[in-house]
Design a protein around this motif. Sequence first.
Motif, PDB file in Angstrom:
ATOM      1  N   ASP A 165      -3.966  31.691  32.400  1.00 52.66           N
ATOM      2  CA  ASP A 165      -2.993  32.555  33.074  1.00 52.66           C
ATOM      3  C   ASP A 165      -3.142  34.039  32.731  1.00 52.66           C
ATOM      4  O   ASP A 165      -2.366  34.863  33.231  1.00 52.66           O
ATOM      5  CB  ASP A 165      -1.540  32.121  32.839  1.00 52.66           C
ATOM      6  CG  ASP A 165      -1.244  30.772  33.480  1.00 52.66           C
ATOM      7  OD1 ASP A 165      -1.868  30.468  34.524  1.00 52.66           O
ATOM      8  OD2 ASP A 165      -0.405  30.025  32.946  1.00 52.66           O
ATOM      9  N   LEU A 166      -4.126  34.421  31.908  1.00 54.59           N
ATOM     10  CA  LEU A 166      -4.357  35.844  31.668  1.00 54.59           C
ATOM     11  C   LEU A 166      -4.948  36.482  32.924  1.00 54.59           C
ATOM     12  O   LEU A 166      -5.709  35.854  33.650  1.00 54.59           O
ATOM     13  CB  LEU A 166      -5.330  36.065  30.504  1.00 54.59           C
ATOM     14  CG  LEU A 166      -4.859  35.697  29.110  1.00 54.59           C
ATOM     15  CD1 LEU A 166      -5.960  36.004  28.095  1.00 54.59           C
ATOM     16  CD2 LEU A 166      -3.579  36.420  28.740  1.00 54.59           C
ATOM     17  N   GLN A 167      -4.575  37.738  33.159  1.00 53.20           N
ATOM     18  CA  GLN A 167      -5.192  38.490  34.246  1.00 53.20           C
ATOM     19  C   GLN A 167      -6.640  38.778  33.873  1.00 53.20           C
ATOM     20  O   GLN A 167      -6.961  38.990  32.699  1.00 53.20           O
ATOM     21  CB  GLN A 167      -4.494  39.832  34.461  1.00 53.20           C
ATOM     22  CG  GLN A 167      -3.161  39.768  35.109  1.00 53.20           C
ATOM     23  CD  GLN A 167      -2.622  41.178  35.366  1.00 53.20           C
ATOM     24  OE1 GLN A 167      -3.018  42.141  34.715  1.00 53.20           O
ATOM     25  NE2 GLN A 167      -1.713  41.274  36.307  1.00 53.20           N
ATOM     26  N   VAL A 168      -7.496  38.797  34.872  1.00 60.61           N
ATOM     27  CA  VAL A 168      -8.893  39.169  34.671  1.00 60.61           C
ATOM     28  C   VAL A 168      -9.076  40.536  35.302  1.00 60.61           C
ATOM     29  O   VAL A 168      -8.749  40.742  36.472  1.00 60.61           O
ATOM     30  CB  VAL A 168      -9.848  38.141  35.309  1.00 60.61           C
ATOM     31  CG1 VAL A 168     -11.294  38.579  35.141  1.00 60.61           C
ATOM     32  CG2 VAL A 168      -9.622  36.761  34.690  1.00 60.61           C
ATOM     33  N   GLN A 169      -9.564  41.479  34.513  1.00 58.55           N
ATOM     34  CA  GLN A 169      -9.760  42.839  34.987  1.00 58.55           C
ATOM     35  C   GLN A 169     -11.248  43.155  35.055  1.00 58.55           C
ATOM     36  O   GLN A 169     -12.029  42.722  34.204  1.00 58.55           O
ATOM     37  CB  GLN A 169      -9.092  43.847  34.048  1.00 58.55           C
ATOM     38  CG  GLN A 169      -7.598  43.713  33.974  1.00 58.55           C
ATOM     39  CD  GLN A 169      -6.963  44.726  33.036  1.00 58.55           C
ATOM     40  OE1 GLN A 169      -7.661  45.445  32.322  1.00 58.55           O
ATOM     41  NE2 GLN A 169      -5.646  44.781  33.033  1.00 58.55           N
ATOM     42  N   ALA A 170     -11.596  43.959  36.058  1.00 59.85           N
ATOM     43  CA  ALA A 170     -12.954  44.493  36.135  1.00 59.85           C
ATOM     44  C   ALA A 170     -13.082  45.552  35.040  1.00 59.85           C
ATOM     45  O   ALA A 170     -12.099  45.932  34.398  1.00 59.85           O
ATOM     46  CB  ALA A 170     -13.192  45.100  37.517  1.00 59.85           C
ATOM     47  N   ALA A 171     -14.267  46.046  34.826  1.00 56.49           N
ATOM     48  CA  ALA A 171     -14.521  47.044  33.777  1.00 56.49           C
ATOM     49  C   ALA A 171     -13.645  48.283  33.940  1.00 56.49           C
ATOM     50  O   ALA A 171     -13.259  48.904  32.947  1.00 56.49           O
ATOM     51  CB  ALA A 171     -15.996  47.432  33.770  1.00 56.49           C
ATOM     52  N   ASP A 172     -13.277  48.620  35.192  1.00 55.25           N
ATOM     53  CA  ASP A 172     -12.448  49.811  35.423  1.00 55.25           C
ATOM     54  C   ASP A 172     -10.949  49.528  35.321  1.00 55.25           C
ATOM     55  O   ASP A 172     -10.126  50.420  35.554  1.00 55.25           O
ATOM     56  CB  ASP A 172     -12.774  50.425  36.787  1.00 55.25           C
ATOM     57  CG  ASP A 172     -12.402  49.524  37.960  1.00 55.25           C
ATOM     58  OD1 ASP A 172     -11.820  48.429  37.748  1.00 55.25           O
ATOM     59  OD2 ASP A 172     -12.703  49.915  39.109  1.00 55.25           O
ATOM     60  N   GLY A 173     -10.578  48.299  34.986  1.00 56.09           N
ATOM     61  CA  GLY A 173      -9.162  47.958  34.820  1.00 56.09           C
ATOM     62  C   GLY A 173      -8.504  47.353  36.045  1.00 56.09           C
ATOM     63  O   GLY A 173      -7.350  46.920  35.979  1.00 56.09           O
ATOM     64  N   THR A 174      -9.208  47.295  37.164  1.00 57.05           N
ATOM     65  CA  THR A 174      -8.679  46.696  38.377  1.00 57.05           C
ATOM     66  C   THR A 174      -8.513  45.190  38.182  1.00 57.05           C
ATOM     67  O   THR A 174      -9.433  44.513  37.706  1.00 57.05           O
ATOM     68  CB  THR A 174      -9.633  46.932  39.571  1.00 57.05           C
ATOM     69  OG1 THR A 174      -9.875  48.328  39.695  1.00 57.05           O
ATOM     70  CG2 THR A 174      -9.069  46.368  40.861  1.00 57.05           C
ATOM     71  N   VAL A 175      -7.359  44.639  38.550  1.00 55.97           N
ATOM     72  CA  VAL A 175      -7.132  43.203  38.441  1.00 55.97           C
ATOM     73  C   VAL A 175      -7.929  42.501  39.541  1.00 55.97           C
ATOM     74  O   VAL A 175      -7.789  42.816  40.717  1.00 55.97           O
ATOM     75  CB  VAL A 175      -5.627  42.858  38.559  1.00 55.97           C
ATOM     76  CG1 VAL A 175      -5.422  41.345  38.547  1.00 55.97           C
ATOM     77  CG2 VAL A 175      -4.842  43.506  37.427  1.00 55.97           C
ATOM     78  N   VAL A 176      -8.778  41.539  39.139  1.00 59.84           N
ATOM     79  CA  VAL A 176      -9.644  40.854  40.092  1.00 59.84           C
ATOM     80  C   VAL A 176      -9.391  39.354  40.151  1.00 59.84           C
ATOM     81  O   VAL A 176      -9.935  38.668  41.007  1.00 59.84           O
ATOM     82  CB  VAL A 176     -11.137  41.115  39.779  1.00 59.84           C
ATOM     83  CG1 VAL A 176     -11.482  42.583  39.993  1.00 59.84           C
ATOM     84  CG2 VAL A 176     -11.489  40.668  38.373  1.00 59.84           C
ATOM     85  N   GLY A 177      -8.572  38.839  39.232  1.00 58.12           N
ATOM     86  CA  GLY A 177      -8.321  37.402  39.245  1.00 58.12           C
ATOM     87  C   GLY A 177      -7.470  36.960  38.078  1.00 58.12           C
ATOM     88  O   GLY A 177      -6.889  37.769  37.360  1.00 58.12           O
ATOM     89  N   THR A 178      -7.437  35.627  37.889  1.00 55.45           N
ATOM     90  CA  THR A 178      -6.643  35.000  36.836  1.00 55.45           C
ATOM     91  C   THR A 178      -7.448  33.870  36.205  1.00 55.45           C
ATOM     92  O   THR A 178      -8.115  33.108  36.914  1.00 55.45           O
ATOM     93  CB  THR A 178      -5.344  34.400  37.435  1.00 55.45           C
ATOM     94  OG1 THR A 178      -4.642  35.426  38.134  1.00 55.45           O
ATOM     95  CG2 THR A 178      -4.452  33.829  36.351  1.00 55.45           C
ATOM     96  N   VAL A 179      -7.375  33.738  34.887  1.00 56.27           N
ATOM     97  CA  VAL A 179      -8.019  32.621  34.198  1.00 56.27           C
ATOM     98  C   VAL A 179      -7.202  31.367  34.493  1.00 56.27           C
ATOM     99  O   VAL A 179      -5.998  31.335  34.258  1.00 56.27           O
ATOM    100  CB  VAL A 179      -8.092  32.856  32.669  1.00 56.27           C
ATOM    101  CG1 VAL A 179      -8.692  31.634  31.971  1.00 56.27           C
ATOM    102  CG2 VAL A 179      -8.885  34.112  32.337  1.00 56.27           C
ATOM    103  N   THR A 180      -7.864  30.335  35.035  1.00 53.94           N
ATOM    104  CA  THR A 180      -7.152  29.090  35.357  1.00 53.94           C
ATOM    105  C   THR A 180      -7.434  27.975  34.355  1.00 53.94           C
ATOM    106  O   THR A 180      -6.626  27.071  34.195  1.00 53.94           O
ATOM    107  CB  THR A 180      -7.504  28.596  36.775  1.00 53.94           C
ATOM    108  OG1 THR A 180      -8.917  28.393  36.859  1.00 53.94           O
ATOM    109  CG2 THR A 180      -7.049  29.602  37.825  1.00 53.94           C
ATOM    110  N   SER A 181      -8.603  28.039  33.686  1.00 53.49           N
ATOM    111  CA  SER A 181      -8.919  27.036  32.658  1.00 53.49           C
ATOM    112  C   SER A 181     -10.125  27.502  31.856  1.00 53.49           C
ATOM    113  O   SER A 181     -10.751  28.518  32.171  1.00 53.49           O
ATOM    114  CB  SER A 181      -9.179  25.665  33.282  1.00 53.49           C
ATOM    115  OG  SER A 181     -10.321  25.681  34.100  1.00 53.49           O
ATOM    116  N   VAL A 182     -10.430  26.737  30.819  1.00 54.10           N
ATOM    117  CA  VAL A 182     -11.585  27.010  29.972  1.00 54.10           C
ATOM    118  C   VAL A 182     -12.466  25.766  29.974  1.00 54.10           C
ATOM    119  O   VAL A 182     -11.974  24.651  29.762  1.00 54.10           O
ATOM    120  CB  VAL A 182     -11.153  27.352  28.525  1.00 54.10           C
ATOM    121  CG1 VAL A 182     -12.364  27.632  27.655  1.00 54.10           C
ATOM    122  CG2 VAL A 182     -10.193  28.538  28.520  1.00 54.10           C
TER     123      VAL A 182
END
Length: 169
Positions: A100-117
């Motif tokens: 459920d953590l936000q996934v950010q691109a290198a510039d800080g833009t939110v690009v997705g969400t971690v759904t599992s490992v």
Amino acid sequence: MLVVVGRLSRAHGIRGEIAVTVRTDEPERRFAPGSSLVCGGRTLTVRSSRHHSGRLLVAFEEVPDRTAAEQLTGNLLEAEIDPSELPDDPEEFYDHQLVDLQVQAADGTVVGTVTSVLHLPEQDSLVVDVDGREVIVPFVEALVPEVDLTAGHVRLSDVPGLLDPEGAA
């Protein structure tokens, strides 16, 4: 709450020892004699553990011989932990901390969400939802240089094609 601490690889010898691919920074704690681990829905009790030729060999009370050890090959080993427990190493994370953590691109833009490992034989990977697409990102520092649990995000390196393999040039 269960956390993955290893994967059973192959039987060793005739007395039920089995090699473990370690997935924890605390093997001396998780594989100590008397420790309980969950394997495929059943509980195993560590009888002994030792290092041999660069591998961790573990014997379980419930695994009396090589035949029983061979039947466990490929299974994950999980340890029961308190949900508020944190790993000793600040660079290690439990799965439930990452989901459920936000996934950010290198510039800080939110690009997705971690759904599992995913716990793959060679390395762990993050499964990321990117606009409804499932993308697998190897969970290595070169690709995921920042994990900030307090801020609630992971930041990815600027690697062309990491989130869109077809878009890589």
